[in-house]
Design an enzyme around this catalytic site. Structure first.
Site, short mmCIF file in Angstrom:
data_model
loop_
_atom_site.label_atom_id
_atom_site.label_comp_id
_atom_site.label_asym_id
_atom_site.label_seq_id
_atom_site.Cartn_x
_atom_site.Cartn_y
_atom_site.Cartn_z
N HIS A 81 6.09 -11.92 6.34
CA HIS A 81 5.94 -11.48 4.95
C HIS A 81 7.30 -11.24 4.33
CE1 HIS A 81 5.60 -8.04 7.69
NE2 HIS A 81 6.25 -7.34 6.78
N LEU A 82 7.35 -11.49 3.04
CA LEU A 82 8.55 -11.30 2.22
C LEU A 82 8.29 -10.14 1.28
CD1 LEU A 82 11.28 -12.40 1.08
CD2 LEU A 82 9.93 -14.02 -0.25
N HIS A 83 9.15 -9.11 1.36
CA HIS A 83 9.05 -7.97 0.44
C HIS A 83 9.81 -8.30 -0.84
CE1 HIS A 83 7.71 -4.84 3.44
NE2 HIS A 83 8.35 -5.64 4.28
N ILE A 124 0.83 -1.21 0.00
CA ILE A 124 0.00 0.00 0.00
C ILE A 124 0.86 1.26 0.00
CG2 ILE A 124 -0.21 0.36 2.51
CD1 ILE A 124 -3.26 0.63 2.05
N ASN A 126 11.76 -8.33 7.13
CA ASN A 126 11.99 -7.60 8.38
C ASN A 126 11.47 -8.46 9.53
OD1 ASN A 126 13.00 -5.35 6.99
ND2 ASN A 126 10.94 -4.56 6.66
N GLN A 156 10.10 -4.70 11.61
CA GLN A 156 8.83 -5.34 11.28
C GLN A 156 7.67 -4.57 11.91
OE1 GLN A 156 8.57 -9.43 12.58
NE2 GLN A 156 6.61 -9.77 11.53
P1 5GP Z 1 7.07 -4.49 7.53
O1 5GP Z 1 7.33 -3.05 7.89
O2 5GP Z 1 6.31 -5.19 8.63
O3 5GP Z 1 8.25 -5.25 7.05
O4 5GP Z 1 6.11 -4.44 6.26
C1 5GP Z 1 4.73 -4.24 6.31
C2 5GP Z 1 4.33 -3.71 4.96
O5 5GP Z 1 2.93 -3.84 4.84
C3 5GP Z 1 4.67 -2.23 4.76
O6 5GP Z 1 5.51 -2.10 3.62
C4 5GP Z 1 3.31 -1.57 4.58
O7 5GP Z 1 3.32 -0.54 3.63
C5 5GP Z 1 2.44 -2.74 4.13
N1 5GP Z 1 1.04 -2.59 4.50
C6 5GP Z 1 0.58 -2.23 5.73
N2 5GP Z 1 -0.77 -2.22 5.72
C7 5GP Z 1 -1.15 -2.60 4.48
C8 5GP Z 1 -2.45 -2.78 3.86
O8 5GP Z 1 -3.51 -2.60 4.46
N3 5GP Z 1 -2.45 -3.17 2.56
C9 5GP Z 1 -1.30 -3.39 1.86
N4 5GP Z 1 -1.43 -3.77 0.58
N5 5GP Z 1 -0.07 -3.22 2.41
C10 5GP Z 1 0.00 -2.84 3.70
#
Ligand code: 5GP
Ligand code: ZN
Length: 115
Positions: free
Chosen positions: A101-103, A34, A88, A95
């Protein structure tokens, strides 16, 4: 299959929250981030809930599923010049969503070391 009804990514897996899905199979869902940090930024999640990769240790079906989906999506997105995969983990790992999750990031030059 274990899920957490309060978890954001479980809700995305279950289509209770909409997302732009780019790939799905019996193990994983891949959807557009998002808040993209690169021209291509896809998040790939297991359909089962794990808080992080530490909890998912030895769940090789899901771990393989994540990596194979990432390569498939990278090919579909034409990331022939390269891409980056990131998991992360925990507070110091940055995180923010507690569902493994894998980016997949691509479409620009990545920097090293990361921030
Ligand atoms: P983290 O920071 O935990 O490694 O990654 C979480 C990711 O999830 C972030 O890049 C954030 O932009 C994404 N994200 C958070 N909420 C949502 C959502 O409601 N929909 C989508 N598509 N991505 C999300
Ligand atoms: Zn979850």
């Amino acid at each position: 299959m274990h899920q957490d009804p309060e978890c954001l990514f479980c809700k995305i897996v279950n289509k209770e929250i909409p997302s732009e899905v780019v790939f799905e199979d019996d193990k994983v869902v891949a959807f557009k981030d998002i808040d993209p940090q690169a021209p291509v930024h896809i998040v790939i999640v297991p359909k089962e809930h794990f808080n992080n990769i530490i909890e998912a240790q030895d769940n090789n079906d899901y771990l393989n599923g994540l990596l194979n989906a990432a390569v498939k999506v990278a090919k579909d997105q034409n990331l022939d010049d390269g891409f980056r995969l990131v998991i992360n983990t925990g507070k110091e790992g940055g995180q923010t969503v507690e569902h493994l999750h894998l980016h997949l990031l691509g479409g620009r030059n990545m920097q090293w070391p990361p921030g």
